[in-house]
Design an enzyme around this catalytic site. Structure first.
Site, short mmCIF file in Angstrom:
data_model
loop_
_atom_site.label_atom_id
_atom_site.label_comp_id
_atom_site.label_asym_id
_atom_site.label_seq_id
_atom_site.Cartn_x
_atom_site.Cartn_y
_atom_site.Cartn_z
N GLU A 1 -5.93 -8.17 -0.81
CA GLU A 1 -6.25 -7.96 0.61
C GLU A 1 -7.68 -7.48 0.69
OE1 GLU A 1 -3.49 -5.87 3.18
OE2 GLU A 1 -5.15 -5.07 4.37
N GLU B 1 0.80 -1.22 0.00
CA GLU B 1 0.00 0.00 0.00
C GLU B 1 0.83 1.27 0.00
OE1 GLU B 1 -3.91 -1.96 2.21
OE2 GLU B 1 -2.73 -0.45 3.27
#
Length: 800
Positions: free
Chosen positions: A275, A191
């Protein structure tokens, strides 16, 4: 002829309606049959095209969420692992992503790096090697993925996108090989964007160093920008095998709509929802059921990874009930398996990586999302198939008719179901009556709020292991750290920033000690740049002295932590706790911190310089509102403060300060709990409060800042009541999950009787449900209700 309204009414009823009306006029009660439901037709066609299924699984990491599982006793540890990974038993995970530890907090803790300093590789640190080995032992076909969240600060002098990090990842792959583990996929930086040249260089390095079979996932971020980048930079596209995106249905959403992008779908690459989740292990089940199906239906994603695998952390740690199970108490062996386990099992126990989706046999029931979704997959043997159906949002039962074609088996169909709306484990993952198709056709009625798996395969099952009861970690507690191998973590000691590791003691001391290993600020993943700290113990510990031998290796300070509870996810340095801080120059202070960053110095002074390379004994005593500090057996200061009344102990240092700790002891003190006083939430640090100081029957109970008011003063009676104002009882209006707690005139009823348990929970005698702050909220005015006990800090209460 003119037809009257009455005539038309009779005509619309038909002759059956006419007869019924005549009977009704004669005084006979008649119930007309409900109109027949139109059945939804589904063709399971083995000739259909579709993408290859890669698996459903979860993530161990992104914050130490598996930490305490390693410390569980047997047989509970093996039982939990079976529920996670064993085929035909529970979640039966098919793919697992693990964190490549970076000595820094990455949500619910920090995981140790295999290379704290450049060139000093130790392949035995941490628990992820063990976790992967346990998963492989149960399911040899499970796929393994590695990904970094943070990293030691020496990498690229703080720049992750450097050749240093590529060498670092290659070294990690070598460690995996030394444990007999083959890593199937490798990612970049979780991320935190992407550097296209870095991915190209990573691919070249893997190819040249013996890891050509390791596939690269890019970029484990939000959205599908990697697919767009691959169009602009074909070399980047050639380096990457999988485009992985996070929370494709929306972050912590209901997962009703899960698109990818046209560029991603048309790229020719494998697409993953790499995710998802971040939801409670029970309450997240409806979203999980939708998402596993809809990721493929809407966006052609062939893998679904839930965050995380398990919440094996204490209840004061962020995200303490996420995953497919919770395991917060290795000292008692207690664990709980959530509905997420069974929802996941409805796909994993009926398919396998390498199966293929059947696109023409996949979609929404009746073409309407609200009815639910279904996906069909076939085995590589081109005969067996499974169809997974979810009806999370349906309002009524639906009739389905199946036709099986395209060379698929027309033999016996086995049916399993889970009532996701039920909290009764007996309604989860239930084997139902088999169906024998006739000429390849059969029918099934599906109920709202369920997941169904229909299959021609066998081997499915539901685990039977049962958890022991919850319990407290008894005091006194002590650990001299001599029983551990070097490089390991001490039992129950959970790092939340930095890395605290067992090493040979320094400064002439024999035996083993705990050392803070991070020698410089890491490449952080969180926005808040916390200093190293590690915690241990029971959140219900109240009055005690925590003491330890401490040796600073360099200038700076070390700290003992007491009464630690929650910390801020974005800035883990903001921890609810007291500290004894001692520096090498002899400066000391007793301090308080909070999740809002309100750091206060309560007392301070200077004693003889501690220096470096010399051992000293520090002690922090917390007894009611009295706090005191001692150095080498001499009390240096004391103060009165009532902010924190219970919590864990811990070690801490300044940023980059290496220090050693030995001979930890936690000694209980007097000051028992009074039967009358405040009841404070461990998760919120706010008190159980009657709204508006009302004394009326039915006044709701909430949490509020502690103020010693009569509406916050509760008495535990010998008849298991909790009374306020002397004549009002804590009252549950029903025994149902979600029932809002109130006060009512005492009646002696079971709905007004409570068990105040040693583990900090308060359970209703009538319901056996826990007193719960709804949604784990911490704000003033947050509601209190009955809820299934889950070990969360919003169900932990501390009596003054």
């Amino acid at each position: 002829m003119v037809t009257t309204r009455a005539d038309r009414s009779w005509q619309s009823r038909g002759w059956a309606g006419v007869a019924a009306l005549l009977l009704a006029l004669a005084g006979v009660l008649v119930v007309l049959p409900s109109p027949a439901r139109a059945a939804t037709a589904i063709t399971v066609n083995g000739s259909s095209g579709g993408r290859v299924f890669d698996g459903v699984g979860a993530i161990s990491g992104g914050g130490g969420n598996s930490r305490l599982l390693f410390d569980y006793p047997e047989p509970q540890r093996s039982d939990i692992l079976d529920y996670l990974f064993k085929p035909g038993y529970g979640a039966a995970m098919q793919i697992m992503k693990v964190e490549i530890g970076g000595d820094t907090n990455s949500t619910s803790g920090a995981e140790p790096s295999h290379e704290h300093t450049r060139g000093a590789v130790n392949c035995d640190r941490g628990y992820e090697w063990w976790m992967m080995a346990q998963a492989k032992a149960r399911n040899p076909n499970i796929k393994l993925v590695g990904l970094s969240w943070g990293a030691p600060g020496w990498i690229g002098n703080g720049n992750f996108w450097s050749s240093d990090s590529i060498d670092y990842l290659v070294a990690w792959l070598g460690c995996a090989a030394s444990h007999g583990l083959t890593i199937d996929y490798l990612g970049g930086w979780n991320e935190r964007g992407r550097d296209l040249n870095w991915y190209k260089n990573l691919r070249s390095a893997l190819n040249s160093r013996g890891y050509a079979n390791v596939k690269i996932v890019a970029s484990d971020d939000f959205g599908w920008g990697s697919a767009d980048d691959a169009l602009r930079d074909p070399a980047f596209g050639n380096a990457v095998s999988v485009f992985g995106s996070h929370y494709v249905c929306g972050y912590r959403s209901a997962q009703t709509d899960c698109p990818s992008s046209a560029n991603a779908v048309n790229s020719g690459k494998t697409l993953w929802a790499s995710e998802n989740g971040s939801d409670d292990y029970n309450a997240g089940a409806p979203a999980l059921a939708r998402g596993i199906n809809r990721d493929y239906i809407d966006g052609k994603m062939t893998a679904y990874l839930n965050w995380p695998v398990i919440a094996a952390i204490t209840p004061n740690v962020p995200w303490s009930t996420t995953g497919v199970a919770v395991a917060p108490q290795p000292w008692s062996g207690y664990y709980s398996i959530g509905k997420n386990t069974w929802v996941m099992g409805h796909t994993t126990q009926f398919t396998a990586p390498g199966w293929r989706y059947l696109d023409s046999s996949t979609g929404y029931l009746g073409g309407n999302r609200a009815n639910g979704s279904y996906v069909s997959l076939k085995s590589p043997n081109n005969s067996d198939y499974s169809t997974v159906i979810e009806t999370m949002d349906a309002g009524s039962a639906q009739d389905l008719t199946f036709s099986v074609t395209g060379g698929l088996s027309t033999g016996t169909v086995r049916v399993w179901s889970t009532n996701v709306r039920s909290s009764n484990p007996a309604e989860h993952f239930v084997r139902r009556a088999d169906i024998t198709p006739s000429n390849g056709s059969f029918s099934l009625t599906v109920q709202p709020g369920y997941v169904y798996s229909i299959t021609t395969t066998t081997g499915q099952g539901k685990g039977t292991a049962v958890s022991p009861a919850q319990g407290t970690l008894a005091l006194p507690y002590a650990d001299g750290f001599d029983s551990y191998a070097s490089g390991r973590q001490a039992k129950y000691l959970s790092d939340h920033q930095g890395s605290f590791e067992v090493v040979a003691c320094g400064a002439g001391r024999a035996g083993q000690c705990v050392r803070q290993m991070s020698e410089q600020a890491p490449i952080f993943w969180t926005s808040g740049h916390a200093e190293p700290f590690t915690l241990l113990g029971d959140v219900g510990w109240r009055n005690y002295t925590v003491s330890s031998d401490v040796m600073l290796e360099k200038s700076g300070y070390a700290q003992l932590v007491g009464r630690a509870t929650n910390y801020n996810h974005d800035n883990p340095h903001n921890l609810n706790a007291y500290y004894l801080r001692v520096a090498d120059n002899g400066q000391w202070s007793i301090r308080s911190n909070s999740t809002s960053g309100n750091q206060r110095t309560l007392a301070s002074g200077t004693t003889a310089a501690l220096g470096t390379g010399r051992w000293h004994k520090l002690a922090l005593t917390l007894n009611g509102s009295s706090l005191s500090a001692a150095i080498d057996g001499v009390t240096v200061g004391s103060v009165t403060d009532t902010t924190w009344i219970a919590g864990q102990i811990g070690y801490a240092t300044g940023q980059g300060v290496t220090a050693q700790f030995d001979n930890l002891t936690v000694t209980p003190l007097g000051g028992g709990t009074s039967p009358t006083g405040a009841i404070r939430g461990a998760g919120s640090n706010r008190c159980l409060d009657v709204n508006g100081q009302s004394q009326a029957d039915g006044a709701v109970v909430q949490i509020w800042d502690c103020n010693n008011g009569a509406n916050q003063t509760w008495t535990a009676t010998s008849s298991n009541q909790l009374t306020v104002y002397g004549n009002k009882c804590l009252d549950a209006p029903s025994a149902s999950t979600g029932a809002r707690i109130r006060i009512w005139s005492c009646t002696g009823g079971a709905n007004q009787q409570w068990r105040v348990n040693a583990d900090g929970t308060i359970t209703g005698v009538q319901s056996n449900l826990c007193l719960d702050v709804v949604g784990a909220a911490t704000a003033n005015g947050s509601a209190v209700a009955l809820w299934t006990c889950n070990g969360g800090s919003n169900q932990q209460w501390i009596r003054s």
